[in-house]
Design a protein around this motif. Structure first.
Motif, PDB file in Angstrom:
ATOM      1  N   ILE A 119       0.851  -1.186   0.000  1.00 35.38           N
ATOM      2  CA  ILE A 119       0.000   0.000   0.000  1.00 35.38           C
ATOM      3  C   ILE A 119       0.893   1.245   0.000  1.00 35.38           C
ATOM      4  CG2 ILE A 119      -1.688   1.326   1.335  1.00 35.38           C
ATOM      5  CD1 ILE A 119      -2.976  -1.146   0.272  1.00 35.38           C
ATOM      6  N   VAL A 120       0.521   2.220  -0.823  1.00 34.07           N
ATOM      7  CA  VAL A 120       1.228   3.499  -0.848  1.00 34.07           C
ATOM      8  C   VAL A 120       0.215   4.623  -0.692  1.00 34.07           C
ATOM      9  CG1 VAL A 120       3.207   2.746  -2.225  1.00 34.07           C
ATOM     10  CG2 VAL A 120       1.162   3.587  -3.379  1.00 34.07           C
ATOM     11  N   LYS A 121       0.668   5.712  -0.071  1.00 34.79           N
ATOM     12  CA  LYS A 121      -0.151   6.917   0.047  1.00 34.79           C
ATOM     13  C   LYS A 121       0.329   7.892  -1.020  1.00 34.79           C
ATOM     14  CE  LYS A 121      -1.865  10.068   3.533  1.00 34.79           C
ATOM     15  NZ  LYS A 121      -1.757  10.462   4.943  1.00 34.79           N
ATOM     16  N   ILE A 122      -0.616   8.470  -1.754  1.00 31.73           N
ATOM     17  CA  ILE A 122      -0.281   9.387  -2.848  1.00 31.73           C
ATOM     18  C   ILE A 122      -0.088  10.787  -2.275  1.00 31.73           C
ATOM     19  CG2 ILE A 122      -1.075  10.352  -5.040  1.00 31.73           C
ATOM     20  CD1 ILE A 122      -2.782   7.712  -5.304  1.00 31.73           C
ATOM     21  N   LEU A 123       1.083  11.376  -2.544  1.00 31.23           N
ATOM     22  CA  LEU A 123       1.439  12.680  -1.993  1.00 31.23           C
ATOM     23  C   LEU A 123       1.262  13.822  -2.980  1.00 31.23           C
ATOM     24  CD1 LEU A 123       4.743  11.609  -0.202  1.00 31.23           C
ATOM     25  CD2 LEU A 123       2.473  11.791   0.803  1.00 31.23           C
ATOM     26  N   ARG A 124       1.229  13.533  -4.284  1.00 28.62           N
ATOM     27  CA  ARG A 124       1.132  14.572  -5.301  1.00 28.62           C
ATOM     28  C   ARG A 124       0.124  14.174  -6.377  1.00 28.62           C
ATOM     29  NH1 ARG A 124       3.910  16.773  -2.229  1.00 28.62           N
ATOM     30  NH2 ARG A 124       5.826  17.950  -2.428  1.00 28.62           N
ATOM     31  N   GLY A 125      -0.472  15.182  -7.005  1.00 31.34           N
ATOM     32  CA  GLY A 125      -1.407  14.933  -8.097  1.00 31.34           C
ATOM     33  C   GLY A 125      -2.838  15.046  -7.641  1.00 31.34           C
ATOM     34  N   LYS A 126      -3.753  14.760  -8.569  1.00 28.38           N
ATOM     35  CA  LYS A 126      -5.183  14.923  -8.240  1.00 28.38           C
ATOM     36  C   LYS A 126      -5.666  13.897  -7.225  1.00 28.38           C
ATOM     37  CE  LYS A 126      -6.938  12.343 -12.182  1.00 28.38           C
ATOM     38  NZ  LYS A 126      -8.139  11.610 -12.212  1.00 28.38           N
ATOM     39  N   THR A 156      -4.049  13.140  -4.435  1.00 30.24           N
ATOM     40  CA  THR A 156      -3.331  13.388  -3.183  1.00 30.24           C
ATOM     41  C   THR A 156      -4.162  12.943  -1.982  1.00 30.24           C
ATOM     42  OG1 THR A 156      -2.161  15.252  -4.155  1.00 30.24           O
ATOM     43  CG2 THR A 156      -2.259  15.182  -1.759  1.00 30.24           C
ATOM     44  N   GLY A 157      -3.532  12.225  -1.075  1.00 33.76           N
ATOM     45  CA  GLY A 157      -4.209  11.753   0.128  1.00 33.76           C
ATOM     46  C   GLY A 157      -4.856  10.391  -0.019  1.00 33.76           C
ATOM     47  N   GLN A 158      -5.009   9.905  -1.250  1.00 32.23           N
ATOM     48  CA  GLN A 158      -5.595   8.588  -1.486  1.00 32.23           C
ATOM     49  C   GLN A 158      -4.543   7.503  -1.237  1.00 32.23           C
ATOM     50  OE1 GLN A 158      -8.888   7.991  -2.500  1.00 32.23           O
ATOM     51  NE2 GLN A 158      -9.160  10.179  -2.158  1.00 32.23           N
ATOM     52  N   VAL A 159      -5.004   6.285  -1.055  1.00 31.09           N
ATOM     53  CA  VAL A 159      -4.093   5.150  -0.975  1.00 31.09           C
ATOM     54  C   VAL A 159      -4.362   4.226  -2.148  1.00 31.09           C
ATOM     55  CG1 VAL A 159      -3.732   5.232   1.521  1.00 31.09           C
ATOM     56  CG2 VAL A 159      -5.608   3.885   0.600  1.00 31.09           C
ATOM     57  N   ALA A 160      -3.319   3.521  -2.571  1.00 32.00           N
ATOM     58  CA  ALA A 160      -3.429   2.595  -3.699  1.00 32.00           C
ATOM     59  C   ALA A 160      -2.468   1.442  -3.460  1.00 32.00           C
ATOM     60  CB  ALA A 160      -3.110   3.309  -5.007  1.00 32.00           C
ATOM     61  N   ALA A 175      -7.920  -4.906  -0.399  1.00 35.12           N
ATOM     62  CA  ALA A 175      -6.620  -4.577   0.202  1.00 35.12           C
ATOM     63  C   ALA A 175      -6.632  -3.160   0.770  1.00 35.12           C
ATOM     64  CB  ALA A 175      -5.504  -4.726  -0.829  1.00 35.12           C
ATOM     65  N   VAL A 176      -7.204  -2.225   0.025  1.00 37.64           N
ATOM     66  CA  VAL A 176      -7.283  -0.832   0.496  1.00 37.64           C
ATOM     67  C   VAL A 176      -8.169  -0.745   1.735  1.00 37.64           C
ATOM     68  CG1 VAL A 176      -8.155   1.473  -0.097  1.00 37.64           C
ATOM     69  CG2 VAL A 176      -6.759   0.189  -1.742  1.00 37.64           C
ATOM     70  N   MET A 177      -9.297  -1.472   1.716  1.00 41.32           N
ATOM     71  CA  MET A 177     -10.205  -1.464   2.864  1.00 41.32           C
ATOM     72  C   MET A 177      -9.529  -2.043   4.109  1.00 41.32           C
ATOM     73  SD  MET A 177     -13.708  -3.620   3.442  1.00 41.32           S
ATOM     74  CE  MET A 177     -12.697  -5.065   3.753  1.00 41.32           C
ATOM     75  N   LYS A 178      -8.817  -3.168   3.946  1.00 36.88           N
ATOM     76  CA  LYS A 178      -8.122  -3.784   5.079  1.00 36.88           C
ATOM     77  C   LYS A 178      -7.067  -2.830   5.643  1.00 36.88           C
ATOM     78  CE  LYS A 178      -8.328  -7.623   6.388  1.00 36.88           C
ATOM     79  NZ  LYS A 178      -9.061  -8.167   7.531  1.00 36.88           N
ATOM     80  N   PHE A 179      -6.347  -2.137   4.764  1.00 34.91           N
ATOM     81  CA  PHE A 179      -5.346  -1.170   5.213  1.00 34.91           C
ATOM     82  C   PHE A 179      -6.016  -0.053   6.014  1.00 34.91           C
ATOM     83  CE2 PHE A 179      -3.422   2.999   4.400  1.00 34.91           C
ATOM     84  CZ  PHE A 179      -2.249   2.839   5.128  1.00 34.91           C
ATOM     85  N   ARG A 180      -7.117   0.486   5.502  1.00 33.37           N
ATOM     86  CA  ARG A 180      -7.813   1.574   6.204  1.00 33.37           C
ATOM     87  C   ARG A 180      -8.314   1.107   7.565  1.00 33.37           C
ATOM     88  NH1 ARG A 180     -10.246   3.891   1.005  1.00 33.37           N
ATOM     89  NH2 ARG A 180      -8.787   5.564   0.568  1.00 33.37           N
ATOM     90  N   GLN A 181      -8.828  -0.131   7.624  1.00 28.54           N
ATOM     91  CA  GLN A 181      -9.294  -0.674   8.907  1.00 28.54           C
ATOM     92  C   GLN A 181      -8.135  -0.791   9.892  1.00 28.54           C
ATOM     93  OE1 GLN A 181     -11.201  -4.374   7.902  1.00 28.54           O
ATOM     94  NE2 GLN A 181     -13.210  -3.418   7.672  1.00 28.54           N
ATOM     95  N   SER A 182      -6.984  -1.252   9.418  1.00 27.16           N
ATOM     96  CA  SER A 182      -5.840  -1.426  10.319  1.00 27.16           C
ATOM     97  C   SER A 182      -5.323  -0.080  10.809  1.00 27.16           C
ATOM     98  CB  SER A 182      -4.726  -2.227   9.648  1.00 27.16           C
ATOM     99  OG  SER A 182      -4.090  -1.460   8.649  1.00 27.16           O
ATOM    100  N   THR A 183      -5.357   0.952   9.960  1.00 24.42           N
ATOM    101  CA  THR A 183      -4.875   2.264  10.407  1.00 24.42           C
ATOM    102  C   THR A 183      -5.873   2.913  11.359  1.00 24.42           C
ATOM    103  OG1 THR A 183      -5.750   3.323   8.422  1.00 24.42           O
ATOM    104  CG2 THR A 183      -3.430   2.743   8.390  1.00 24.42           C
ATOM    105  N   GLU A 184      -7.172   2.694  11.132  1.00 21.04           N
ATOM    106  CA  GLU A 184      -8.169   3.247  12.049  1.00 21.04           C
ATOM    107  C   GLU A 184      -8.054   2.573  13.408  1.00 21.04           C
ATOM    108  OE1 GLU A 184     -11.923   2.722  10.071  1.00 21.04           O
ATOM    109  OE2 GLU A 184     -11.350   4.097   8.470  1.00 21.04           O
TER     110      GLU A 184
END
Length: 102
Positions: free
Chosen positions: A12-19, A21-25, A85-94
């Motif tokens: 998982i990476v967090k997007i720092l630049r571009g439209k 920004t702030g999203q994970v992929a 995968a994105v949902m599981k990552f968000r759950q783990s960070t929350e």
């Protein structure tokens, strides 16, 4: 806090630049030593993976074994697995944020 290590496939990476920004992929593949292809399975589908410069990404510690295994076995992954995968990552960070807040 820009992590310049080359991300793993399925990471998982967090997007720092571009439209986005702030999203994970999720990292799908490496284009070369400076670029990777990413997708989230929702706004950015597997078939339209985005090529991103590593300096515009922040790697996270979470790696989706389902995505990594699917890409190694088939050379592709379903958008559903990417969303999962994105949902599981968000759950783990929350969960981690709630534990730190107590």
């Amino acid at each position: 806090m820009n992590n310049q290590s080359v991300p793993h496939i399925g990471q998982i990476v967090k997007i720092l630049r571009g439209k986005d920004t702030g999203q994970v992929a999720v990292v799908l593949s490496h284009a070369d030593n400076k670029f990777v292809y990413i997708a989230d399975g929702d706004k950015r589908k597997f078939d339209q993976a985005k090529k991103k410069n590593l300096i515009h990404l922040e790697t996270q510690t979470y790696i989706s074994s389902e995505v990594a295994n699917s890409l190694m076995e088939n050379g592709r992954v379903t958008n559903g697995k990417l969303r999962y995968a994105v949902m599981k990552f968000r759950q783990s960070t929350e969960t981690n944020a709630e534990e730190k807040g107590d």
